[in-house]
Design a protein around this motif. Sequence first.
Motif, PDB file in Angstrom:
ATOM      1  N   HIS A  45       0.809  -1.122   0.061  1.00  0.00           N
ATOM      2  CA  HIS A  45       0.088   0.011   0.131  1.00  0.00           C
ATOM      3  C   HIS A  45       0.877   1.345   0.090  1.00  0.00           C
ATOM      4  O   HIS A  45       2.208   1.120   0.255  1.00  0.00           O
ATOM      5  CB  HIS A  45      -0.920   0.225   1.173  1.00  0.00           C
ATOM      6  N   TYR A  47       0.994   3.567   1.947  1.00  0.00           N
ATOM      7  CA  TYR A  47       1.393   4.181   3.150  1.00  0.00           C
ATOM      8  C   TYR A  47       2.597   3.348   3.787  1.00  0.00           C
ATOM      9  O   TYR A  47       2.920   3.545   4.899  1.00  0.00           O
ATOM     10  CB  TYR A  47       0.415   3.849   4.071  1.00  0.00           C
ATOM     11  N   ASP A  61      -3.548   1.429  -4.044  1.00  0.00           N
ATOM     12  CA  ASP A  61      -4.563   1.793  -3.312  1.00  0.00           C
ATOM     13  C   ASP A  61      -5.484   0.374  -2.977  1.00  0.00           C
ATOM     14  O   ASP A  61      -5.061  -0.691  -3.531  1.00  0.00           O
ATOM     15  CB  ASP A  61      -5.521   2.691  -3.694  1.00  0.00           C
ATOM     16  N   SER A  62      -6.472   0.519  -2.072  1.00  0.00           N
ATOM     17  CA  SER A  62      -7.271  -0.799  -1.489  1.00  0.00           C
ATOM     18  C   SER A  62      -7.844  -1.586  -2.937  1.00  0.00           C
ATOM     19  O   SER A  62      -7.750  -2.599  -2.660  1.00  0.00           O
ATOM     20  CB  SER A  62      -7.961  -0.548  -0.472  1.00  0.00           C
ATOM     21  N   PHE A  84      -6.536  -6.197   7.574  1.00  0.00           N
ATOM     22  CA  PHE A  84      -7.404  -6.262   6.542  1.00  0.00           C
ATOM     23  C   PHE A  84      -7.421  -6.518   5.250  1.00  0.00           C
ATOM     24  O   PHE A  84      -8.388  -7.096   4.527  1.00  0.00           O
ATOM     25  CB  PHE A  84      -8.757  -5.186   6.961  1.00  0.00           C
ATOM     26  N   MET A  85      -6.365  -6.044   4.897  1.00  0.00           N
ATOM     27  CA  MET A  85      -5.877  -6.144   3.303  1.00  0.00           C
ATOM     28  C   MET A  85      -5.473  -7.516   3.129  1.00  0.00           C
ATOM     29  O   MET A  85      -5.839  -8.041   2.054  1.00  0.00           O
ATOM     30  CB  MET A  85      -4.835  -4.866   2.895  1.00  0.00           C
ATOM     31  N   TYR A 133     -17.105  -0.223   4.106  1.00  0.00           N
ATOM     32  CA  TYR A 133     -15.579   0.092   3.645  1.00  0.00           C
ATOM     33  C   TYR A 133     -14.620  -1.085   3.748  1.00  0.00           C
ATOM     34  O   TYR A 133     -14.762  -1.792   4.917  1.00  0.00           O
ATOM     35  CB  TYR A 133     -15.219   1.323   4.490  1.00  0.00           C
ATOM     36  N   ASN A 135     -11.904  -1.252   4.589  1.00  0.00           N
ATOM     37  CA  ASN A 135     -11.246  -1.134   6.024  1.00  0.00           C
ATOM     38  C   ASN A 135     -12.067  -1.693   7.245  1.00  0.00           C
ATOM     39  O   ASN A 135     -12.569  -0.859   8.303  1.00  0.00           O
ATOM     40  CB  ASN A 135     -10.749   0.159   6.316  1.00  0.00           C
ATOM     41  N   SER A 150     -12.420   3.585  -1.267  1.00  0.00           N
ATOM     42  CA  SER A 150     -12.668   4.954  -1.276  1.00  0.00           C
ATOM     43  C   SER A 150     -12.584   5.317  -2.884  1.00  0.00           C
ATOM     44  O   SER A 150     -13.215   6.464  -3.383  1.00  0.00           O
ATOM     45  CB  SER A 150     -11.457   6.035  -0.605  1.00  0.00           C
ATOM     46  N   HIS A 219      -7.867  13.109   1.804  1.00  0.00           N
ATOM     47  CA  HIS A 219      -8.426  11.774   1.597  1.00  0.00           C
ATOM     48  C   HIS A 219      -9.866  11.850   2.348  1.00  0.00           C
ATOM     49  O   HIS A 219      -9.858  12.470   3.354  1.00  0.00           O
ATOM     50  CB  HIS A 219      -7.786  10.651   2.479  1.00  0.00           C
ATOM     51  N   GLU A 221     -11.463  10.000   4.302  1.00  0.00           N
ATOM     52  CA  GLU A 221     -11.487   9.644   5.734  1.00  0.00           C
ATOM     53  C   GLU A 221     -11.272  10.814   6.908  1.00  0.00           C
ATOM     54  O   GLU A 221     -11.388  10.499   7.971  1.00  0.00           O
ATOM     55  CB  GLU A 221     -10.435   8.541   5.989  1.00  0.00           C
ATOM     56  N   SER A 235      -9.336   9.095  -3.119  1.00  0.00           N
ATOM     57  CA  SER A 235      -8.589   8.063  -2.518  1.00  0.00           C
ATOM     58  C   SER A 235      -7.095   8.423  -2.852  1.00  0.00           C
ATOM     59  O   SER A 235      -6.510   9.291  -3.560  1.00  0.00           O
ATOM     60  CB  SER A 235      -9.074   6.736  -3.387  1.00  0.00           C
ATOM     61  N   THR A 236      -6.177   7.489  -2.328  1.00  0.00           N
ATOM     62  CA  THR A 236      -4.690   7.827  -2.415  1.00  0.00           C
ATOM     63  C   THR A 236      -4.463   7.781  -3.824  1.00  0.00           C
ATOM     64  O   THR A 236      -3.500   8.553  -4.153  1.00  0.00           O
ATOM     65  CB  THR A 236      -4.093   6.427  -1.682  1.00  0.00           C
ATOM     66  N   MET A 289       0.605   0.446   9.612  1.00  0.00           N
ATOM     67  CA  MET A 289       1.221   0.441   8.210  1.00  0.00           C
ATOM     68  C   MET A 289       2.552   0.208   8.779  1.00  0.00           C
ATOM     69  O   MET A 289       3.475  -0.489   7.928  1.00  0.00           O
ATOM     70  CB  MET A 289       0.835   1.616   7.313  1.00  0.00           C
TER      71      MET A 289
HETATM   72  P1  13P Z   1      -7.016   3.704  -0.120  1.00  0.00           P
HETATM   73  O1  13P Z   1      -5.721   3.730  -0.608  1.00  0.00           O
HETATM   74  O2  13P Z   1      -7.862   2.868  -0.984  1.00  0.00           O
HETATM   75  O3  13P Z   1      -7.572   5.494  -0.656  1.00  0.00           O
HETATM   76  O4  13P Z   1      -7.178   3.709   1.569  1.00  0.00           O
HETATM   77  C1  13P Z   1      -6.496   4.693   2.179  1.00  0.00           C
HETATM   78  C2  13P Z   1      -6.241   3.874   3.697  1.00  0.00           C
HETATM   79  O5  13P Z   1      -6.775   4.269   4.647  1.00  0.00           O
HETATM   80  C3  13P Z   1      -6.027   2.252   3.666  1.00  0.00           C
HETATM   81  O6  13P Z   1      -5.741   2.046   4.746  1.00  0.00           O
END
Ligand code: 13P
Length: 334
Positions: A45, A47, A61-62, A84-85, A133, A135, A150, A219, A221, A235-236, A289
Motif C-alpha cells: 500500500h 502508506y 490503493d485498496s 484487513f488487506m 468500507y 477497512n 474510497s 482523503h 477519511e 482516494s490515495t 502500516m
Molecule cells: P485507499 O488507498 O484505498 O484510498 O485507502 C486508504 C487507507 O486508509 C488504507 O488504509
Amino acid sequence: MSDVAIAKADLEKNGFLDLEVDPTMDLVEAIENLKKEKNAIILAHYYQESEIQDIADYTGDSLGLSQQAAETDADIIVFAGVHFMAETAKMLSPNKKVLLPDLKAGCSLADSCPPDVFRKFKQRHPDHMVVSYINCTAELKTLTDIVCTSTNAVHIIESIPKDKPIIFAPDKNLGAYLVKKTGRDMILWNGACMVHEIFAMEKIVKLMERHPDAKFIAHPECEPQLLEIADFIGSTSSLIRFTKESDAEIFIVGTEVGIIHQMEKSSPNKTFIPAPPNNTCACNECPHMKRNTMEKLYLCMKHELPEIILPEHIIRDGIAPIERMLEISAKAGL
Ligand code: 13P
Ligand code: SF4
C-alpha cells in the motif's frame, strides 16, 4: 529448540518473527532472490515505508491491491499493508499462501466496528442494505452486502436502487462525504481512522495562507470540516493522479505521509507538505502500516510466516460482497 522454532512459538505474542537479521545483508537483493525462488509477489500500500514500496511488484490503493490479489498467478502473496488487506487477499485467493510481515499491523477503523456489536445493530434495521468500507474485518464482511473502497464508493452507492435504505460502516467521515456526494441518506456507523482524524484545521489554514498557490488535497477519511476547505478529495491513487496532472506546484497533503514518496517520484519538481497533526508527534504516520519493515518482510518471506489463516465459513460468506464490489468497479472501468 532452534531460534526459528522459538520464534514460531512466540509468533502469537509478537505478531512477527522476532529473529536477528545480519545487519550487513543486502536486504533488497535477498528479498528479490526470495521472490524468484518462491514465485512470490509483494503487494504494497502507498502508506508503506518508501523502501518497501520500491521493492514491491505492485504498489497501490485498496482497490488496486484487491484486483491484483484476485488476478495473480504467484504461489505466495506477501502483503505489505495491514491485516484487513491481507485478509481480503486471502478471501480472493483462498488457495494461495498469504503472508503479512507483522500480524499486529491492524487498523483503528476496522477495530471501531466489532462484528458482534454490528450484528445486533444490523438486526435493528432489517430492511437496510449494508455497504462496508474495505477497512473492516473479514467477519464484518460476512455481514455486508457490498464492500467498497474510497476509489469506487460513489459508484457502489449509486448502483443501489434509490428506494433501498443503506447502512454504511465503519467510517463516519467517508460515510458523511458519500451522503453529500450522492444525496443518499444513509445510517452511518460511528467509526473513524486515527490518522485522518488527527489533522489540525488551524495549522492547515495557516499553511494555506502562507502558500496561497498551494492546493490542499485530502482523503475522504478526514473530518467534514477539513474536506470542506479541500481543493481536491480522493482516494490515495486519485490524490497521486491529481498532483501529477495539476498545474499547481505546491500541495498540502491531507493523508498518511507515506504517499508523498509516490508523489515525489512522479513529480520531482513539485513540493509536498504533509498536513500537520494537532500536536508535535508523527501522528500523520499510520502506526499499523509502519509496523512492517524491510527486516520483517525478509524474515516473513524466508520462513513463510506469519501466514493469514481464515475459517472456511468466513471465506465462503465474506467473498460475495467483495466480488460484487469488483464487478461494479470493472463495469465502471475502475
Ligand atoms: P485507499 O488507498 O484505498 O484510498 O485507502 C486508504 C487507507 O486508509 C488504507 O488504509
Ligand atoms: Fe487504518 Fe487509518 Fe491506518 Fe488506513 S491509515 S490502516 S484506515 S488506521
